[in-house]
Design a protein around this motif. Structure first.
Motif, PDB file in Angstrom:
ATOM      1  N   ILE A   1       0.415  -5.037  -5.097  1.00 33.06           N
ATOM      2  CA  ILE A   1       0.165  -3.974  -6.076  1.00 33.06           C
ATOM      3  C   ILE A   1      -1.140  -3.270  -5.728  1.00 33.06           C
ATOM      4  O   ILE A   1      -2.201  -3.894  -5.667  1.00 33.06           O
ATOM      5  CB  ILE A   1       0.107  -4.562  -7.498  1.00 33.06           C
ATOM      6  N   ASN A   2      -1.052  -1.961  -5.517  1.00 33.02           N
ATOM      7  CA  ASN A   2      -2.216  -1.161  -5.144  1.00 33.02           C
ATOM      8  C   ASN A   2      -2.737  -0.393  -6.348  1.00 33.02           C
ATOM      9  O   ASN A   2      -2.180   0.623  -6.747  1.00 33.02           O
ATOM     10  CB  ASN A   2      -1.856  -0.191  -4.018  1.00 33.02           C
ATOM     11  N   HIS A   3      -3.827  -0.882  -6.922  1.00 32.95           N
ATOM     12  CA  HIS A   3      -4.517  -0.188  -8.008  1.00 32.95           C
ATOM     13  C   HIS A   3      -5.913   0.234  -7.580  1.00 32.95           C
ATOM     14  O   HIS A   3      -6.804   0.385  -8.419  1.00 32.95           O
ATOM     15  CB  HIS A   3      -4.592  -1.078  -9.247  1.00 32.95           C
ATOM     16  N   LEU A   4      -6.113   0.432  -6.278  1.00 36.72           N
ATOM     17  CA  LEU A   4      -7.423   0.849  -5.778  1.00 36.72           C
ATOM     18  C   LEU A   4      -7.747   2.299  -6.119  1.00 36.72           C
ATOM     19  O   LEU A   4      -8.913   2.699  -6.092  1.00 36.72           O
ATOM     20  CB  LEU A   4      -7.497   0.668  -4.256  1.00 36.72           C
ATOM     21  N   GLY A   5      -6.711   3.074  -6.445  1.00 37.94           N
ATOM     22  CA  GLY A   5      -6.935   4.514  -6.628  1.00 37.94           C
ATOM     23  C   GLY A   5      -7.038   5.231  -5.295  1.00 37.94           C
ATOM     24  O   GLY A   5      -7.632   6.313  -5.209  1.00 37.94           O
ATOM     25  N   ILE A   6      -6.468   4.637  -4.248  1.00 39.51           N
ATOM     26  CA  ILE A   6      -6.469   5.205  -2.898  1.00 39.51           C
ATOM     27  C   ILE A   6      -5.051   5.113  -2.355  1.00 39.51           C
ATOM     28  O   ILE A   6      -4.431   4.045  -2.393  1.00 39.51           O
ATOM     29  CB  ILE A   6      -7.433   4.441  -1.965  1.00 39.51           C
ATOM     30  N   GLU A   7      -4.510   6.211  -1.862  1.00 37.91           N
ATOM     31  CA  GLU A   7      -3.164   6.226  -1.306  1.00 37.91           C
ATOM     32  C   GLU A   7      -3.172   5.556   0.066  1.00 37.91           C
ATOM     33  O   GLU A   7      -3.870   5.985   0.982  1.00 37.91           O
ATOM     34  CB  GLU A   7      -2.643   7.661  -1.186  1.00 37.91           C
ATOM     35  N   LEU A   8      -2.403   4.469   0.195  1.00 37.77           N
ATOM     36  CA  LEU A   8      -2.402   3.697   1.443  1.00 37.77           C
ATOM     37  C   LEU A   8      -1.027   3.550   2.072  1.00 37.77           C
ATOM     38  O   LEU A   8      -0.909   2.992   3.173  1.00 37.77           O
ATOM     39  CB  LEU A   8      -2.977   2.292   1.183  1.00 37.77           C
ATOM     40  N   GLY A   9       0.024   4.018   1.418  1.00 36.48           N
ATOM     41  CA  GLY A   9       1.363   3.878   1.963  1.00 36.48           C
ATOM     42  C   GLY A   9       2.284   3.179   0.983  1.00 36.48           C
ATOM     43  O   GLY A   9       1.928   2.953  -0.180  1.00 36.48           O
ATOM     44  N   LYS A  10       3.458   2.797   1.464  1.00 34.45           N
ATOM     45  CA  LYS A  10       4.484   2.240   0.584  1.00 34.45           C
ATOM     46  C   LYS A  10       4.708   0.747   0.798  1.00 34.45           C
ATOM     47  O   LYS A  10       4.718  -0.021  -0.147  1.00 34.45           O
ATOM     48  CB  LYS A  10       5.808   2.991   0.798  1.00 34.45           C
ATOM     49  N   THR A  11       4.909   0.315   2.040  1.00 35.40           N
ATOM     50  CA  THR A  11       5.215  -1.090   2.297  1.00 35.40           C
ATOM     51  C   THR A  11       3.928  -1.905   2.388  1.00 35.40           C
ATOM     52  O   THR A  11       2.862  -1.370   2.720  1.00 35.40           O
ATOM     53  CB  THR A  11       5.997  -1.254   3.602  1.00 35.40           C
ATOM     54  N   PRO A  12       4.014  -3.203   2.128  1.00 35.08           N
ATOM     55  CA  PRO A  12       2.813  -4.042   2.273  1.00 35.08           C
ATOM     56  C   PRO A  12       2.183  -3.940   3.657  1.00 35.08           C
ATOM     57  O   PRO A  12       0.954  -3.864   3.779  1.00 35.08           O
ATOM     58  CB  PRO A  12       3.330  -5.454   1.997  1.00 35.08           C
ATOM     59  N   GLU A  13       3.008  -3.934   4.682  1.00 30.68           N
ATOM     60  CA  GLU A  13       2.489  -3.866   6.043  1.00 30.68           C
ATOM     61  C   GLU A  13       1.748  -2.556   6.288  1.00 30.68           C
ATOM     62  O   GLU A  13       0.659  -2.545   6.887  1.00 30.68           O
ATOM     63  CB  GLU A  13       3.641  -4.019   7.048  1.00 30.68           C
ATOM     64  N   GLU A  14       2.300  -1.464   5.786  1.00 30.42           N
ATOM     65  CA  GLU A  14       1.657  -0.166   5.950  1.00 30.42           C
ATOM     66  C   GLU A  14       0.360  -0.098   5.144  1.00 30.42           C
ATOM     67  O   GLU A  14      -0.675   0.383   5.629  1.00 30.42           O
ATOM     68  CB  GLU A  14       2.628   0.934   5.494  1.00 30.42           C
ATOM     69  N   ILE A  15       0.392  -0.588   3.924  1.00 26.88           N
ATOM     70  CA  ILE A  15      -0.788  -0.560   3.051  1.00 26.88           C
ATOM     71  C   ILE A  15      -1.930  -1.354   3.669  1.00 26.88           C
ATOM     72  O   ILE A  15      -3.078  -0.880   3.743  1.00 26.88           O
ATOM     73  CB  ILE A  15      -0.438  -1.128   1.661  1.00 26.88           C
ATOM     74  N   LEU A  16      -1.641  -2.541   4.146  1.00 28.01           N
ATOM     75  CA  LEU A  16      -2.689  -3.412   4.677  1.00 28.01           C
ATOM     76  C   LEU A  16      -3.243  -2.885   5.996  1.00 28.01           C
ATOM     77  O   LEU A  16      -4.447  -2.959   6.256  1.00 28.01           O
ATOM     78  CB  LEU A  16      -2.153  -4.834   4.853  1.00 28.01           C
ATOM     79  N   ALA A  17      -2.362  -2.328   6.829  1.00 27.71           N
ATOM     80  CA  ALA A  17      -2.829  -1.758   8.101  1.00 27.71           C
ATOM     81  C   ALA A  17      -3.725  -0.553   7.853  1.00 27.71           C
ATOM     82  O   ALA A  17      -4.787  -0.415   8.480  1.00 27.71           O
ATOM     83  CB  ALA A  17      -1.629  -1.369   8.970  1.00 27.71           C
ATOM     84  N   ASN A  18      -3.326   0.324   6.967  1.00 25.01           N
ATOM     85  CA  ASN A  18      -4.140   1.513   6.666  1.00 25.01           C
ATOM     86  C   ASN A  18      -5.483   1.125   6.059  1.00 25.01           C
ATOM     87  O   ASN A  18      -6.515   1.752   6.336  1.00 25.01           O
ATOM     88  CB  ASN A  18      -3.383   2.437   5.714  1.00 25.01           C
TER      89      ASN A  18
END
Length: 572
Positions: A191-208
């Motif tokens: 769950i991304n509540h950082l207020g920063i757009e990082l992507g959709k999948t967990p792998e994409e979010i964590l890599a970005n």
């Protein structure tokens, strides 16, 4: 032979081989001697774990979590293991599932945002690492290193709503974090509540996130609270019969903030603050506790701007620190706080070696450390030692240099008819005074370790938020309880009225009964506990806090038993 057979059985478990495939064989610890530093708390807490897993990237943490969820094991997230209530280690061995401890200490990193006005902190990042990253920008973190948290992680502070010593900023809090959660169906979600757009999948979010491949300010949920604004003004309400801060306070519970390990937190977004150009510390001594309490009320009402810190040490705590924690405050002085985790790691390595030698006591290294402490000078400045001999109560007030004149004027006026005294510290005395204060948190632990005392049985610690209108600061035990105490140590954040009281009990004393009587006494005083060190496995979570933890972790898979709650799956 039995130990070797157990090792082979453990090594053959499917979950072990799968975890080794994710992080490598060397990063999955399965022998008892290797697991020991992770399964025993800094002060209290001890239990078994199937394995310790040490990922090195955010993606590896995610993959380890997926593996653990698939095998239906308990997940215990651990950063620096510097907690004082046992909340980041197993507690006994009465769980209904096996435990995997996920150590995040190698997943370090901080990313500065908006010209260093904000920061993203990763799971293994420490307060020292953050402090060093901000120095070139003349800014500082929300929290500073405290007496019990040398080497402590930034995220650990948020998860525990750690209070710290900075008066104007309040407990660690943010609404902005990235975390993994197990939902009521048993599914792992990122769950991304950082207020920063990082992507959709967990792998994409964590890599970005790891590659800082993002833009700030363009996400619809960028705005939000990232610290406890308004806390300093709450302190000024000296007539209130309620404490200012305490663990489980609904005002500071949100996602990762105050989650007590019921979520796996990958990153938090926090503010930074402009660093004062210069500071001044005034050192106060008195033998009249009531006078000190009245001084607190007077200054909270009269100061135009509150100081940055107001730290208390009792003479007993000073004595124990000077004798048993000398190696810590001297090491910080000479090497810097960033080296302390390395020294702890080196000590752990030597402890392992000693345990393999049958004729040597297990606490041999601790004994050697204390022998060195006995034959070396204290390193404490003469004026501070003079006050130590003269006064029972010690208070250090640190303020911005441009506020020092007002503070001195108020102190001079207050003590004109009082018994206390004060002096303005030199730069060396200021550093010295706060080093001693930082050493207090471990002094009782080092005493116990060097004397072979089980801290789980004879070291009883209380982390107490007193009423803002309380007339007393110290805990006044009835004679039958005081007679059970061998040594006691008291320090605290005085303006916040947060008291840290340790008792080393005499041999044969029932620690559980002692603790329950003291807690009853604290209830009668209208105090809240714990104030800032998390409920851990020492304190019972309130019904409100328990409901919050159940909402975060409906299957009770992360850190079950915290706050003396159920250790069983689905809280049954």
């Amino acid at each position: 032979m039995t130990t070797f057979v157990n090792y082979l059985k453990l090594k053959m478990k499917p979950i072990i081989s799968e975890l080794q495939a994710i992080v490598g064989h060397a990063q999955v610890l399965i022998t008892e001697i290797d697991k020991a530093p992770y399964t025993k708390g800094f002060r209290v807490g001890k239990g078994d774990a199937l394995a310790i897993v040490i990922p090195e990237t955010l993606l590896e943490i995610w993959q380890v979590l997926q593996c653990c969820v698939q095998h239906d094991v308990i997940i215990l997230m651990q950063a620096s293991n510097t907690g004082v209530t046992g909340g980041s280690t197993p507690d006994a061995n009465d769980y209904d599932r096996e435990i995997i401890i996920v150590s995040t200490r190698k997943v370090k990193g901080v990313q500065l945002l908006d010209n260093a006005k904000q920061v993203l902190a990763f799971p293994g990042s420490t307060l020292t690492e953050l402090e060093n990253a901000l120095k070139p920008h003349h800014r500082e973190a929300h929290s500073v290193i405290g007496s019990s948290c040398i080497g402590a992680s930034v995220i650990g502070g948020v998860c525990n709503n750690s209070g710290g010593s900075l008066i104007r900023r309040g407990p660690a809090f943010t609404e902005k974090s990235l975390f993994a959660q197990i939902n009521s169906e048993g599914k792992l979600e990122l769950i991304n509540h950082l207020g920063i757009e990082l992507g959709k999948t967990p792998e994409e979010i964590l890599a970005n996130l790891e590659q800082a491949n993002y833009q700030i300010g363009d996400a619809p949920d960028w705005q939000g609270r990232i610290w406890a604004e308004g806390y300093a003004e709450d302190l000024r309400d000296i007539s209130s019969a309620k404490p200012t801060r305490f663990n489980g306070n609904p005002n500071y519970l949100h996602d990762s903030a105050g989650c007590s390990g019921k979520l796996a937190v990958f990153a938090v977004r926090l503010p930074t603050f402009e660093k004062s150009a210069a500071s001044t510390t005034l050192y106060i001594g008195t033998n009249d506790e009531y006078e000190l309490v009245q001084l607190r009320r007077f200054l909270l009402q009269q100061l135009s701007i509150l100081p940055s810190q107001a730290e208390y040490i009792h003479r007993h705590a000073f004595d124990l620190t000077k004798k048993y924690a000398k190696h810590i405050y001297k090491a910080i002085d000479k090497l810097g706080p960033e080296k302390i985790p390395d020294l702890f790691a080196a000590k752990t390595a030597w402890d392992k070696r000693v345990q393999r030698i049958p004729f040597l006591p297990k606490n041999t290294v601790d004994r050697v450390i204390q022998w060195v402490n006995c034959i070396t000078p204290s390193g404490i400045e003469p004026r501070i030692m003079q006050y130590h001999a003269q006064f029972e109560h010690h208070l250090m007030i640190k303020t911005d240099a441009d506020q020092a004149a007002e503070l001195q004027q108020l102190l001079t006026h207050f003590f004109a008819d009082g018994t206390g005294q004060f002096f303005q510290c030199s730069e060396k005395e200021e550093k010295n005074a706060f080093l001693i204060r930082f050493g207090v948190g471990g002094c009782t632990v080092y005493y116990c370790e060097s004397h072979g005392i089980d801290t789980n049985e004879r070291l009883i610690a209380f982390d107490v938020a007193l009423r803002r209108n309380d007339d007393e600061w110290r805990l006044k035990l009835p004679k039958h309880l005081q007679d059970q105490v061998l040594f006691d140590s008291c320090c605290g954040h005085f303006f916040c009225f947060v008291n840290h009281q340790d008792y080393i009990l005499k041999p044969g004393v029932d620690g559980h009964a002692f603790k329950q009587e003291v807690l009853k006494y604290l209830d009668e005083r209208g105090a809240k506990y714990p104030a800032e060190h998390n409920v851990g496995h020492l304190y019972r979570a309130s019904e409100t806090y328990k409901a919050h933890l159940q909402q975060l972790d409906p299957t009770n898979s992360f850190n079950p038993g915290i706050g003396k709650t159920s250790k069983c799956k689905h809280w049954n």
